[in-house]
Design a protein around this motif. Structure first.
Motif, PDB file in Angstrom:
ATOM      1  N   GLU A   1      31.711  57.150  36.348  1.00  0.00           N
ATOM      2  CA  GLU A   1      31.288  56.888  34.964  1.00  0.00           C
ATOM      3  C   GLU A   1      29.764  56.932  34.849  1.00  0.00           C
ATOM      4  O   GLU A   1      29.225  57.513  33.907  1.00  0.00           O
ATOM      5  CB  GLU A   1      31.816  55.525  34.477  1.00  0.00           C
ATOM      6  CG  GLU A   1      31.332  55.220  33.065  1.00  0.00           C
ATOM      7  CD  GLU A   1      31.948  53.985  32.422  1.00  0.00           C
ATOM      8  OE1 GLU A   1      32.356  53.067  33.149  1.00  0.00           O
ATOM      9  OE2 GLU A   1      32.009  53.954  31.174  1.00  0.00           O
TER      10      GLU A   1
ATOM     11  N   GLY B   1      39.893  44.331  35.632  1.00  0.00           N
ATOM     12  CA  GLY B   1      40.222  44.557  37.045  1.00  0.00           C
ATOM     13  C   GLY B   1      41.011  43.376  37.574  1.00  0.00           C
ATOM     14  O   GLY B   1      41.326  42.427  36.831  1.00  0.00           O
TER      15      GLY B   1
ATOM     16  N   HIS C   1      48.400  41.345  33.980  1.00  0.00           N
ATOM     17  CA  HIS C   1      47.542  42.297  33.258  1.00  0.00           C
ATOM     18  C   HIS C   1      47.992  42.381  31.799  1.00  0.00           C
ATOM     19  O   HIS C   1      47.169  42.426  30.886  1.00  0.00           O
ATOM     20  CB  HIS C   1      47.649  43.700  33.873  1.00  0.00           C
ATOM     21  CG  HIS C   1      46.742  43.950  35.042  1.00  0.00           C
ATOM     22  ND1 HIS C   1      45.372  43.811  34.974  1.00  0.00           N
ATOM     23  CD2 HIS C   1      47.003  44.369  36.315  1.00  0.00           C
ATOM     24  CE1 HIS C   1      44.831  44.131  36.154  1.00  0.00           C
ATOM     25  NE2 HIS C   1      45.801  44.468  36.980  1.00  0.00           N
TER      26      HIS C   1
ATOM     27  N   VAL D   1      40.701  50.717  34.908  1.00  0.00           N
ATOM     28  CA  VAL D   1      40.157  51.873  34.192  1.00  0.00           C
ATOM     29  C   VAL D   1      39.805  51.510  32.738  1.00  0.00           C
ATOM     30  O   VAL D   1      39.022  52.196  32.083  1.00  0.00           O
ATOM     31  CB  VAL D   1      41.134  53.068  34.260  1.00  0.00           C
ATOM     32  CG1 VAL D   1      40.616  54.263  33.490  1.00  0.00           C
ATOM     33  CG2 VAL D   1      41.377  53.459  35.722  1.00  0.00           C
TER      34      VAL D   1
ATOM     35  N   PRO E   1      33.800  53.512  38.767  1.00  0.00           N
ATOM     36  CA  PRO E   1      32.538  53.117  38.121  1.00  0.00           C
ATOM     37  C   PRO E   1      31.384  54.057  38.471  1.00  0.00           C
ATOM     38  O   PRO E   1      30.533  54.322  37.621  1.00  0.00           O
ATOM     39  CB  PRO E   1      32.275  51.721  38.677  1.00  0.00           C
ATOM     40  CG  PRO E   1      33.533  51.273  39.334  1.00  0.00           C
ATOM     41  CD  PRO E   1      34.360  52.472  39.629  1.00  0.00           C
TER      42      PRO E   1
ATOM     43  N   HIS F   1      52.175  40.715  38.917  1.00  0.00           N
ATOM     44  CA  HIS F   1      50.803  41.173  38.699  1.00  0.00           C
ATOM     45  C   HIS F   1      50.676  42.005  37.417  1.00  0.00           C
ATOM     46  O   HIS F   1      49.693  41.901  36.678  1.00  0.00           O
ATOM     47  CB  HIS F   1      50.395  41.997  39.927  1.00  0.00           C
ATOM     48  CG  HIS F   1      49.019  42.560  39.894  1.00  0.00           C
ATOM     49  ND1 HIS F   1      47.919  41.877  40.342  1.00  0.00           N
ATOM     50  CD2 HIS F   1      48.559  43.759  39.471  1.00  0.00           C
ATOM     51  CE1 HIS F   1      46.841  42.635  40.200  1.00  0.00           C
ATOM     52  NE2 HIS F   1      47.198  43.788  39.668  1.00  0.00           N
TER      53      HIS F   1
ATOM     54  N   GLY G   1      43.538  55.594  37.860  1.00  0.00           N
ATOM     55  CA  GLY G   1      42.433  55.093  38.691  1.00  0.00           C
ATOM     56  C   GLY G   1      42.330  55.875  39.991  1.00  0.00           C
ATOM     57  O   GLY G   1      41.242  56.152  40.499  1.00  0.00           O
ATOM     58  N   GLU G   2      43.506  56.241  40.508  1.00  0.00           N
ATOM     59  CA  GLU G   2      43.568  57.047  41.722  1.00  0.00           C
ATOM     60  C   GLU G   2      42.909  58.410  41.464  1.00  0.00           C
ATOM     61  O   GLU G   2      42.187  58.932  42.319  1.00  0.00           O
ATOM     62  CB  GLU G   2      45.049  57.261  42.035  1.00  0.00           C
ATOM     63  CG  GLU G   2      45.451  57.212  43.450  1.00  0.00           C
ATOM     64  CD  GLU G   2      46.973  57.397  43.571  1.00  0.00           C
ATOM     65  OE1 GLU G   2      47.728  57.044  42.624  1.00  0.00           O
ATOM     66  OE2 GLU G   2      47.390  57.916  44.605  1.00  0.00           O
TER      67      GLU G   2
ATOM     68  N   GLU H   1      41.385  42.387  46.272  1.00  0.00           N
ATOM     69  CA  GLU H   1      40.557  41.314  45.732  1.00  0.00           C
ATOM     70  C   GLU H   1      41.199  39.980  46.112  1.00  0.00           C
ATOM     71  O   GLU H   1      42.386  39.777  45.859  1.00  0.00           O
ATOM     72  CB  GLU H   1      40.485  41.388  44.197  1.00  0.00           C
ATOM     73  CG  GLU H   1      39.248  42.090  43.676  1.00  0.00           C
ATOM     74  CD  GLU H   1      39.434  43.590  43.541  1.00  0.00           C
ATOM     75  OE1 GLU H   1      40.586  44.005  43.325  1.00  0.00           O
ATOM     76  OE2 GLU H   1      38.436  44.328  43.665  1.00  0.00           O
TER      77      GLU H   1
ATOM     78  N   PRO I   1      35.377  52.444  45.777  1.00  0.00           N
ATOM     79  CA  PRO I   1      36.198  53.162  44.800  1.00  0.00           C
ATOM     80  C   PRO I   1      35.335  53.800  43.731  1.00  0.00           C
ATOM     81  O   PRO I   1      34.433  53.181  43.188  1.00  0.00           O
ATOM     82  CB  PRO I   1      37.073  52.049  44.217  1.00  0.00           C
ATOM     83  CG  PRO I   1      36.267  50.797  44.369  1.00  0.00           C
ATOM     84  CD  PRO I   1      35.346  50.997  45.543  1.00  0.00           C
ATOM     85  N   GLY I   2      35.642  55.054  43.414  1.00  0.00           N
ATOM     86  CA  GLY I   2      34.697  55.891  42.699  1.00  0.00           C
ATOM     87  C   GLY I   2      34.643  55.757  41.186  1.00  0.00           C
ATOM     88  O   GLY I   2      33.707  56.272  40.566  1.00  0.00           O
TER      89      GLY I   2
ATOM     90  N   SER J   1      45.283  51.435  35.944  1.00  0.00           N
ATOM     91  CA  SER J   1      44.543  50.893  37.086  1.00  0.00           C
ATOM     92  C   SER J   1      44.631  51.853  38.263  1.00  0.00           C
ATOM     93  O   SER J   1      45.077  52.988  38.124  1.00  0.00           O
ATOM     94  CB  SER J   1      45.108  49.521  37.456  1.00  0.00           C
ATOM     95  OG  SER J   1      46.361  49.677  38.081  1.00  0.00           O
ATOM     96  N   GLY J   2      44.222  51.374  39.434  1.00  0.00           N
ATOM     97  CA  GLY J   2      44.259  52.222  40.618  1.00  0.00           C
ATOM     98  C   GLY J   2      45.679  52.419  41.129  1.00  0.00           C
ATOM     99  O   GLY J   2      45.992  53.436  41.738  1.00  0.00           O
ATOM    100  N   GLY J   3      46.536  51.460  40.863  1.00  0.00           N
ATOM    101  CA  GLY J   3      47.903  51.547  41.364  1.00  0.00           C
ATOM    102  C   GLY J   3      48.923  51.838  40.277  1.00  0.00           C
ATOM    103  O   GLY J   3      50.069  52.176  40.569  1.00  0.00           O
TER     104      GLY J   3
HETATM  105  O1  KG4 Z   1      43.078  46.945  38.092  1.00  0.00           O
HETATM  106  P1  KG4 Z   1      42.272  47.307  39.291  1.00  0.00           P
HETATM  107  O2  KG4 Z   1      41.072  46.465  39.631  1.00  0.00           O
HETATM  108  O3  KG4 Z   1      43.160  47.304  40.584  1.00  0.00           O
HETATM  109  C1  KG4 Z   1      44.451  47.824  40.613  1.00  0.00           C
HETATM  110  O4  KG4 Z   1      44.528  49.052  40.872  1.00  0.00           O
HETATM  111  O5  KG4 Z   1      45.399  47.059  40.371  1.00  0.00           O
HETATM  112  O6  KG4 Z   1      41.824  48.836  39.119  1.00  0.00           O
HETATM  113  C2  KG4 Z   1      40.998  49.486  40.044  1.00  0.00           C
HETATM  114  C3  KG4 Z   1      40.821  50.932  39.608  1.00  0.00           C
HETATM  115  C4  KG4 Z   1      40.111  51.791  40.638  1.00  0.00           C
HETATM  116  O7  KG4 Z   1      40.784  53.016  40.742  1.00  0.00           O
HETATM  117  C5  KG4 Z   1      38.718  51.982  40.031  1.00  0.00           C
HETATM  118  O8  KG4 Z   1      38.076  53.166  40.429  1.00  0.00           O
HETATM  119  C6  KG4 Z   1      39.048  52.011  38.561  1.00  0.00           C
HETATM  120  O9  KG4 Z   1      40.044  50.998  38.404  1.00  0.00           O
HETATM  121  N1  KG4 Z   1      37.878  51.700  37.733  1.00  0.00           N
HETATM  122  C7  KG4 Z   1      37.292  52.572  36.876  1.00  0.00           C
HETATM  123  C8  KG4 Z   1      36.174  51.913  36.317  1.00  0.00           C
HETATM  124  N2  KG4 Z   1      36.116  50.658  36.858  1.00  0.00           N
HETATM  125  C9  KG4 Z   1      37.155  50.554  37.720  1.00  0.00           C
HETATM  126  N3  KG4 Z   1      37.625  53.822  36.540  1.00  0.00           N
HETATM  127  C10 KG4 Z   1      36.854  54.453  35.631  1.00  0.00           C
HETATM  128  N4  KG4 Z   1      35.760  53.893  35.067  1.00  0.00           N
HETATM  129  C11 KG4 Z   1      35.371  52.644  35.372  1.00  0.00           C
HETATM  130  N5  KG4 Z   1      34.286  52.088  34.810  1.00  0.00           N
END
Ligand code: KG4
Ligand code: ZN
Length: 337
Positions: A188, A300, A119, A270, A185, A115, A167-168, A16, A182-183, A140-142
């Motif tokens: 869900e 996010g 958060h 997440v 959302p 970062h 998130g992964e 982002e 990224p899956g 989160s994803g990471g």
């Molecule tokens: O915090 P973030 O924007 O980026 C970092 O990873 O730092 O998190 C992104 C992660 C991705 O894995 C995305 O699939 C997950 O958050 N995510 C969700 C949802 N919205 C975003 N996972 C489950 N349900 C959601 N509604």
């Protein structure tokens, strides 16, 4: 330079490109997030060099855009805060260098923002009733960790993932279900049409002492359910329920280990998930503390949280030298040093 003037925040640690201007009291004057989804979608994940090049070409326009929206020139700022780790080093260098250039040109203090700290502190902006110490579940994803937030710069990691971040796990399971990346959302949305009890899935770490997480076994079980031909919506709903159960259990253990916590705070991408929020709200209620979560758009990656972390640091008299080197790895418990 007016010490209490607005602060520009910059976020470029992953995919982002974001900038935001916040007044000294935290009022959001302007914010913009450009997601590089289209740049990375065909690769099915974030490609570091593609990300760095995209940040480089887009950040100046996005930063000028939020300044114009706020009706300010760079010379009107009181400081510049840029994410300087952890994250993909190419993007971090782009954002931090751009921020340092502005700080140097206009004689402004520069804040190298962690970062994860950004958060962790967002909730102090969005739920002003929240006070230290609180328990943070960063999902989160990471990242996937339980952190005792004791004060500004005082963080104690209580548990982390032994394999994938949550998130992964969402993203990998969504991919197995044929959903776009990224899956999270998408999964869900699909889960709404499914039965959460239809597909029996494991709850890794459930009931184990401590607050560590593990998600790779769950992902493997999803792969098996897909092979067996279970309905995609049922798999999605069952997966989401398993994740929510695990996160709730881990939060319960962490709250038990941190009786001084005044709130359970959830942050990271997440945290936008409604099933996860509901499960954590139940745990918070049982523990007798409120659940606080930033609104989904600030869960996010965004630059509002970066500017806000910068403001809290500047208010505490903290800023960084222009020599500060971005750090791809920067654990929260190293913030004090
Ligand atoms: O915090 P973030 O924007 O980026 C970092 O990873 O730092 O998190 C992104 C992660 C991705 O894995 C995305 O699939 C997950 O958050 N995510 C969700 C949802 N919205 C975003 N996972 C489950 N349900 C959601 N509604
Ligand atoms: Zn993040």
């Amino acid at each position: 330079m007016n010490k209490r003037a607005p602060i520009l925040g910059i976020e470029t640690s992953c995919d982002e490109t974001a900038a935001a201007v916040l007044a000294w009291d935290g009022t959001i004057l302007a914010e913009a997030v450009h997601s590089q989804l289209d740049d990375h979608a065909r690769f099915g994940g974030v490609v570091p060099e593609v990300a760095a090049r995209a940040h480089l070409s887009r950040l100046p326009g996005i930063a000028r855009g939020v300044m114009a929206q706020a009706g300010l020139g760079f010379g009107d700022l009181g400081g510049v805060a840029a994410t300087s780790g952890p994250g993909l080093i190419g993007g971090l260098i782009v954002g931090a260098s751009y921020g340092k250039g502005l700080a140097m040109a206009h004689g402004l203090p520069f804040v190298a923002v962690n970062h994860l700290e950004a958060h962790a502190l967002t909730v102090l902006l969005t739920d002003p009733g929240t006070r230290f110490p609180y328990l943070l579940l960063l999902v989160s994803g990471g990242h996937c960790q339980c952190v005792a937030v004791e004060g500004l710069g005082r963080y104690r990691r209580m548990g982390t993932t032994l394999d994938d971040a949550v998130g992964e796990a969402f993203d990998k399971s969504a991919k197995l279900l044929g959903l776009p990346w990224p899956g999270g959302p998408h999964l869900e949305r699909l889960a709404r049409a499914g039965d959460a009890r239809a597909v029996p899935l494991p709850r890794p770490m459930l009931g184990r002492p401590g607050c560590d997480f593990s998600f790779s076994g769950l992902k493997t079980a999803v792969a098996r359910a897909v092979q067996k031909g279970a309905a995609a919506a049922d798999i999605a709903a069952s997966f989401q329920a398993a994740v929510a159960d695990v996160l709730a259990d881990r939060a319960r253990h962490a709250l038990h280990a941190m009786p001084e916590a005044t709130a359970l705070v959830v942050a990271g991408g997440v945290a936008a998930n409604a099933a996860v929020r509901e499960a954590l709200a139940r745990e918070a209620l049982l523990a007798g503390v409120p659940l606080a979560a930033p609104p989904p758009r600030l869960c996010g990656d965004n630059a509002v949280m970066v500017a806000w972390a910068g403001i809290l640091r500047l208010r505490a008299g903290l800023s960084d030298a222009l020599e500060h080197a971005p750090r791809p790895r920067w654990p929260l418990d190293e913030m004090a040093g």
